[in-house]
Design a protein around this motif. Structure first.
Motif, mmCIF file in Angstrom:
data_model
loop_
_atom_site.group_PDB
_atom_site.id
_atom_site.type_symbol
_atom_site.label_atom_id
_atom_site.label_comp_id
_atom_site.label_asym_id
_atom_site.label_seq_id
_atom_site.Cartn_x
_atom_site.Cartn_y
_atom_site.Cartn_z
ATOM 1 N N GLN A 110 26.431 60.064 39.776
ATOM 2 C CA GLN A 110 25.500 59.191 40.486
ATOM 3 C C GLN A 110 26.010 57.752 40.494
ATOM 4 O OE1 GLN A 110 21.835 59.836 38.414
ATOM 5 N NE2 GLN A 110 21.281 61.609 39.662
ATOM 6 N N TRP A 136 13.232 66.165 50.920
ATOM 7 C CA TRP A 136 14.632 66.306 50.529
ATOM 8 C C TRP A 136 15.126 64.947 50.050
ATOM 9 C CZ3 TRP A 136 18.885 63.701 52.394
ATOM 10 C CH2 TRP A 136 20.133 64.232 52.081
ATOM 11 N N GLN A 137 15.952 64.937 48.991
ATOM 12 C CA GLN A 137 16.467 63.681 48.470
ATOM 13 C C GLN A 137 17.872 63.894 47.931
ATOM 14 O OE1 GLN A 137 14.546 61.806 44.951
ATOM 15 N NE2 GLN A 137 14.040 60.183 46.399
ATOM 16 N N ASP A 138 18.775 62.984 48.298
ATOM 17 C CA ASP A 138 20.150 63.045 47.800
ATOM 18 C C ASP A 138 20.816 61.694 48.073
ATOM 19 O OD1 ASP A 138 22.506 63.977 46.708
ATOM 20 O OD2 ASP A 138 22.625 65.745 47.989
ATOM 21 N N TYR A 139 21.980 61.490 47.501
ATOM 22 C CA TYR A 139 22.748 60.288 47.774
ATOM 23 C C TYR A 139 23.515 60.502 49.073
ATOM 24 C CZ TYR A 139 21.607 58.713 43.143
ATOM 25 O OH TYR A 139 20.924 58.304 42.042
ATOM 26 N N ASP A 140 23.478 59.488 49.957
ATOM 27 C CA ASP A 140 24.114 59.614 51.259
ATOM 28 C C ASP A 140 24.672 58.265 51.675
ATOM 29 O OD1 ASP A 140 24.999 60.908 53.509
ATOM 30 O OD2 ASP A 140 23.018 61.591 54.148
ATOM 31 N N VAL A 155 25.589 63.691 54.525
ATOM 32 C CA VAL A 155 24.969 64.679 53.628
ATOM 33 C C VAL A 155 23.685 65.203 54.266
ATOM 34 C CG1 VAL A 155 24.040 65.084 51.323
ATOM 35 C CG2 VAL A 155 25.999 63.562 51.626
#
Length: 95
Positions: A11, A42-46, A53
């Motif tokens: 991260q 939905w959650q993520d690093y982009d 992503v």
């Protein structure tokens, strides 16, 4: 405090590379009841502005999952900005 082993290290590395946390609210039609909508978060690093992503996840949804997409709303926040880091030339330790 970050544990620089494992997932937290990934991260931190993504944040240093310019990635930010992207959260999307996806509304989709129930496969068996197309008149009903269901929400999925939905959650993520982009990486803005192309969001590869999120685009990959939505392509996966379209090709592999039942339940046609109705709409997608998302927000993006860079957690570390370039001006938040500075070089330190020394360290002072007490005791």
């Amino acid at each position: 405090m970050y544990d620089f082993t494992g997932h937290d290290h990934r991260q931190m590395q993504l944040m240093l590379e310019g990635y930010g946390l992207t959260t999307a609210r996806i509304l989709y039609h129930f496969p068996d009841h197309p008149g009903l909508l269901q929400a999925y978060i939905w959650q993520d690093y982009d990486l803005a502005p192309k969001f590869p992503v999120l685009a990959g996840f939505l392509e996966f949804w379209r090709t592999k999952l039942d339940g046609p997409l109705h709409s997608v709303c998302f927000t993006h926040n860079r957690l570390i900005a370039p001006n938040e880091w500075r070089k330190v030339d020394g360290e002072l330790r007490l005791h």
